[in-house]
Design a protein around this motif. Structure first.
Motif, mmCIF file in Angstrom:
data_model
loop_
_atom_site.group_PDB
_atom_site.id
_atom_site.type_symbol
_atom_site.label_atom_id
_atom_site.label_comp_id
_atom_site.label_asym_id
_atom_site.label_seq_id
_atom_site.Cartn_x
_atom_site.Cartn_y
_atom_site.Cartn_z
ATOM 1 N N VAL A 1 0.846 -1.185 0.000
ATOM 2 C CA VAL A 1 0.000 0.000 0.000
ATOM 3 C C VAL A 1 0.889 1.246 0.000
ATOM 4 O O VAL A 1 1.777 1.363 0.847
ATOM 5 C CB VAL A 1 -0.920 0.028 1.243
ATOM 6 N N PRO A 2 0.677 2.159 -0.936
ATOM 7 C CA PRO A 2 1.486 3.386 -0.933
ATOM 8 C C PRO A 2 1.009 4.327 0.176
ATOM 9 O O PRO A 2 -0.045 4.946 0.065
ATOM 10 C CB PRO A 2 1.229 3.975 -2.320
ATOM 11 N N ILE A 3 1.764 4.408 1.250
ATOM 12 C CA ILE A 3 1.397 5.278 2.365
ATOM 13 C C ILE A 3 1.721 6.724 1.971
ATOM 14 O O ILE A 3 2.857 7.033 1.626
ATOM 15 C CB ILE A 3 2.174 4.904 3.646
ATOM 16 N N PRO A 4 0.736 7.609 1.993
ATOM 17 C CA PRO A 4 0.992 8.987 1.571
ATOM 18 C C PRO A 4 1.911 9.720 2.548
ATOM 19 O O PRO A 4 1.861 9.494 3.758
ATOM 20 C CB PRO A 4 -0.392 9.625 1.538
ATOM 21 N N ASP A 5 2.759 10.593 1.992
ATOM 22 C CA ASP A 5 3.623 11.420 2.833
ATOM 23 C C ASP A 5 3.210 12.885 2.777
ATOM 24 O O ASP A 5 3.874 13.758 3.333
ATOM 25 C CB ASP A 5 5.089 11.253 2.440
ATOM 26 N N ARG A 6 2.112 13.158 2.089
ATOM 27 C CA ARG A 6 1.559 14.504 2.003
ATOM 28 C C ARG A 6 0.070 14.392 1.700
ATOM 29 O O ARG A 6 -0.403 13.350 1.253
ATOM 30 C CB ARG A 6 2.245 15.319 0.916
ATOM 31 N N VAL A 7 -0.646 15.463 1.960
ATOM 32 C CA VAL A 7 -2.060 15.501 1.579
ATOM 33 C C VAL A 7 -2.155 16.159 0.207
ATOM 34 O O VAL A 7 -1.333 17.002 -0.141
ATOM 35 C CB VAL A 7 -2.936 16.254 2.608
ATOM 36 N N PRO A 8 -3.124 15.756 -0.591
ATOM 37 C CA PRO A 8 -3.270 16.353 -1.917
ATOM 38 C C PRO A 8 -3.788 17.792 -1.814
ATOM 39 O O PRO A 8 -4.396 18.181 -0.819
ATOM 40 C CB PRO A 8 -4.307 15.455 -2.596
ATOM 41 N N GLU A 9 -3.549 18.549 -2.851
ATOM 42 C CA GLU A 9 -4.069 19.906 -2.927
ATOM 43 C C GLU A 9 -5.423 19.855 -3.641
ATOM 44 O O GLU A 9 -5.500 19.806 -4.863
ATOM 45 C CB GLU A 9 -3.108 20.814 -3.699
ATOM 46 N N ILE A 10 -6.485 19.827 -2.865
ATOM 47 C CA ILE A 10 -7.837 19.771 -3.425
ATOM 48 C C ILE A 10 -8.364 21.201 -3.480
ATOM 49 O O ILE A 10 -8.537 21.847 -2.448
ATOM 50 C CB ILE A 10 -8.757 18.861 -2.595
ATOM 51 N N VAL A 11 -8.604 21.681 -4.694
ATOM 52 C CA VAL A 11 -9.015 23.083 -4.861
ATOM 53 C C VAL A 11 -10.501 23.231 -5.156
ATOM 54 O O VAL A 11 -11.062 24.302 -4.942
ATOM 55 C CB VAL A 11 -8.177 23.778 -5.960
ATOM 56 N N VAL A 12 -11.132 22.177 -5.651
ATOM 57 C CA VAL A 12 -12.572 22.199 -5.926
ATOM 58 C C VAL A 12 -13.162 20.894 -5.424
ATOM 59 O O VAL A 12 -12.613 19.821 -5.679
ATOM 60 C CB VAL A 12 -12.866 22.368 -7.438
ATOM 61 N N ARG A 13 -14.289 20.986 -4.717
ATOM 62 C CA ARG A 13 -15.005 19.809 -4.206
ATOM 63 C C ARG A 13 -16.446 19.895 -4.702
ATOM 64 O O ARG A 13 -17.140 20.870 -4.410
ATOM 65 C CB ARG A 13 -14.988 19.787 -2.684
#
Length: 127
Positions: free
Chosen positions: A71-83
């Motif tokens: 499992v690729p464990i994330p080392d950062r949160v994504p930049e979500i600009v629109v939801r």
């Protein structure tokens, strides 16, 4: 039951796709169909702890995850600009009646889900 349909919105589902989103370079537009209260539109705002590692963000929504395999464990949160949430009957976590309905749809023995929902109320109402 004549006025509402079952709404099972679970913030813990975000732990399954956060690793994929975190691997995307650049800003992301996140679209969810069948969004209910939109709880899965905020994977970057929940304290998701993979394999007892510290979460990437501080949040009242705590999601512990035990992984197996590559499992690729994330080392950062994504930049979500629109939801964008699309639902025929959306719910609002700022509306006490909608939150009461979400709570009613949680099985009595699922206390962790109940705590996460309370955390979502706190987290999303301060945005």
């Amino acid at each position: 039951m004549t006025a509402r349909s079952t709404q099972t919105n679970e913030a813990a589902r975000t732990s399954a796709f956060l690793p994929l989103l975190a691997a995307i370079d650049g800003p992301i537009t996140l679209v969810e169909v069948g969004t209910s209260a939109g709880l899965c539109l905020y994977p970057d705002r929940y304290a998701i702890a993979y394999d007892d590692r510290p979460p990437l963000v501080d949040s009242p929504v705590e999601i512990p995850v035990a992984t197996a395999g590559p499992v690729p464990i994330p080392d950062r949160v994504p930049e979500i600009v629109v939801r964008v949430g699309i639902d025929l009957h959306p719910l609002d976590v700022a509306d006490p009646e909608d939150v009461a309905w979400l709570r009613a749809c949680i099985w009595p023995e699922h206390e962790a889900r109940r705590r996460r929902l309370r955390g979502c109320e706190l987290q999303l109402n301060r945005l």
